[in-house]
Every structure is written in C-alpha cells, then in structure tokens.
Design a protein around this motif. Sequence first.
Motif, PDB file in Angstrom:
ATOM      1  N   THR A 138     -44.923 -35.761-110.835  1.00 56.19           N
ATOM      2  CA  THR A 138     -43.513 -35.722-110.459  1.00 56.19           C
ATOM      3  C   THR A 138     -43.019 -37.110-110.090  1.00 56.19           C
ATOM      4  OG1 THR A 138     -43.771 -33.466-109.615  1.00 56.19           O
ATOM      5  CG2 THR A 138     -41.846 -34.707-108.846  1.00 56.19           C
ATOM      6  N   VAL A 139     -41.947 -37.544-110.732  1.00 55.69           N
ATOM      7  CA  VAL A 139     -41.331 -38.818-110.365  1.00 55.69           C
ATOM      8  C   VAL A 139     -40.544 -38.610-109.079  1.00 55.69           C
ATOM      9  CG1 VAL A 139     -39.649 -40.583-111.023  1.00 55.69           C
ATOM     10  CG2 VAL A 139     -41.232 -39.666-112.735  1.00 55.69           C
ATOM     11  N   ILE A 140     -40.827 -39.447-108.098  1.00 54.51           N
ATOM     12  CA  ILE A 140     -40.166 -39.391-106.790  1.00 54.51           C
ATOM     13  C   ILE A 140     -39.008 -40.375-106.734  1.00 54.51           C
ATOM     14  CG2 ILE A 140     -40.498 -39.823-104.315  1.00 54.51           C
ATOM     15  CD1 ILE A 140     -41.848 -37.235-105.396  1.00 54.51           C
ATOM     16  N   ALA A 141     -39.247 -41.584-107.253  1.00 55.49           N
ATOM     17  CA  ALA A 141     -38.208 -42.620-107.194  1.00 55.49           C
ATOM     18  C   ALA A 141     -38.425 -43.650-108.292  1.00 55.49           C
ATOM     19  CB  ALA A 141     -38.229 -43.304-105.823  1.00 55.49           C
ATOM     20  N   GLU A 142     -37.322 -44.261-108.710  1.00 56.79           N
ATOM     21  CA  GLU A 142     -37.338 -45.382-109.653  1.00 56.79           C
ATOM     22  C   GLU A 142     -36.715 -46.570-108.938  1.00 56.79           C
ATOM     23  OE1 GLU A 142     -38.720 -45.568-112.514  1.00 56.79           O
ATOM     24  OE2 GLU A 142     -38.997 -43.491-113.158  1.00 56.79           O
ATOM     25  N   PHE A 143     -37.432 -47.682-108.938  1.00 57.87           N
ATOM     26  CA  PHE A 143     -37.057 -48.895-108.196  1.00 57.87           C
ATOM     27  C   PHE A 143     -37.042 -50.042-109.196  1.00 57.87           C
ATOM     28  CE2 PHE A 143     -38.354 -52.705-105.912  1.00 57.87           C
ATOM     29  CZ  PHE A 143     -38.027 -52.572-104.575  1.00 57.87           C
ATOM     30  N   VAL A 144     -36.027 -50.879-109.129  1.00 61.40           N
ATOM     31  CA  VAL A 144     -35.979 -52.097-109.939  1.00 61.40           C
ATOM     32  C   VAL A 144     -35.900 -53.275-108.974  1.00 61.40           C
ATOM     33  CG1 VAL A 144     -34.694 -53.447-111.648  1.00 61.40           C
ATOM     34  CG2 VAL A 144     -34.816 -50.957-111.856  1.00 61.40           C
ATOM     35  N   GLY A 145     -36.825 -54.216-109.150  1.00 58.43           N
ATOM     36  CA  GLY A 145     -36.861 -55.394-108.297  1.00 58.43           C
ATOM     37  C   GLY A 145     -36.634 -56.657-109.111  1.00 58.43           C
ATOM     38  N   ARG A 146     -35.860 -57.551-108.552  1.00 59.31           N
ATOM     39  CA  ARG A 146     -35.628 -58.862-109.157  1.00 59.31           C
ATOM     40  C   ARG A 146     -36.262 -59.895-108.248  1.00 59.31           C
ATOM     41  NH1 ARG A 146     -32.008 -55.352-110.181  1.00 59.31           N
ATOM     42  NH2 ARG A 146     -31.028 -55.167-112.220  1.00 59.31           N
ATOM     43  N   SER A 147     -37.122 -60.727-108.830  1.00 63.20           N
ATOM     44  CA  SER A 147     -37.891 -61.678-108.022  1.00 63.20           C
ATOM     45  C   SER A 147     -37.447 -63.111-108.269  1.00 63.20           C
ATOM     46  CB  SER A 147     -39.380 -61.552-108.344  1.00 63.20           C
ATOM     47  OG  SER A 147     -39.627 -61.957-109.681  1.00 63.20           O
ATOM     48  N   LYS A 148     -37.787 -63.969-107.305  1.00 62.90           N
ATOM     49  CA  LYS A 148     -37.518 -65.403-107.408  1.00 62.90           C
ATOM     50  C   LYS A 148     -38.743 -66.142-106.896  1.00 62.90           C
ATOM     51  CE  LYS A 148     -33.990 -67.393-108.112  1.00 62.90           C
ATOM     52  NZ  LYS A 148     -33.438 -67.979-109.347  1.00 62.90           N
ATOM     53  N   GLU A 149     -39.284 -67.021-107.734  1.00 62.77           N
ATOM     54  CA  GLU A 149     -40.408 -67.856-107.300  1.00 62.77           C
ATOM     55  C   GLU A 149     -39.882 -68.932-106.350  1.00 62.77           C
ATOM     56  OE1 GLU A 149     -42.546 -69.461-110.622  1.00 62.77           O
ATOM     57  OE2 GLU A 149     -43.156 -67.472-111.326  1.00 62.77           O
TER      58      GLU A 149
END
Length: 148
Positions: free
Chosen positions: A125-136
């Motif tokens: 079961t999918v609980i959540a979908e998260f999209v993260g944008r990163s910066k070095e």
Amino acid sequence: MSSRLSAEDVARRSADAMWASDAASRALGMELVAVAPGRATVTMQVREDMVNGHAIGHGGFTFTLADSAFAFACNSYNRSTVAAACEIRFVAPTRLGDLLVAEAVERSRQGRDGVYDITVRRDDTVIAEFVGRSKEIRGALFDPEEDA
C-alpha cells in the motif's frame, strides 16, 4: 595509501558518516536498510508516540521518514547536500504498529541541483508520495583518502 572507491562504496561511506550524526532518525527508530548512488531505503515502525488524536499515524512522522530517505539518497555522492524544497501527498493513513518503508530514487541531478522521488509504503500500500529538490553545498561527508 589511497585506492579508488566504487560508487557503491562512496554511497555506503557517505551514509555511514551521515547516520553517525543523525540523532533525529535514530531517535525515531528508523533503520537505513539500503543505499546506492542516488538511492536509499529507510524503514520506521509507527509507535504509540507517533499516533495523533484520530488514532492514525501523524503525517509529520511520515514526512520525516520520507525526508530521511531523501537525505541519504541525495548525499550518496560524498557531497554535502541539503533540501531546497519538498512536497508530500498523503495517500493512505498509517496505524500503530505499521512498518513503513521509504524508498528514495534520484530522478535527475544537474550541477548542484537534484530531484528525488520518495515513495512511502506499508506492504504493497502506498502511504505517501514525496518529491524532494536538493542543493549541494560546500563540503564532503568523509575523506576518501582515509582508510575505510
């Protein structure tokens, strides 16, 4: 004496260095179960102190689990990297005792910027979908010249 590390070795050593300093993830009972370049899998069991007034898991803990998987994935290149932005979509509730699995996968990485998709599941079961944008940012997590 230095040897060239494989990408998998860099990812593992980066994760080990981060885990040693990540008191928040450890305190929440998370476990880093897998790491590879641009990828990470982290688990967490929903405890009694993570359940809200509706008798379901507090969304903030689901978010934190996804964010931790994101952090290990985007730091897997031994380049200090932080979140620049993120968003989450809650799909299903969690319950006391649920074992949650967050899998982070790199979607793109250009220059100092990256985008990662993190899916949190309970079994199938999918609980959540998260999209993260990163910066070095400046710095590394470990010195590759030191013996492993």
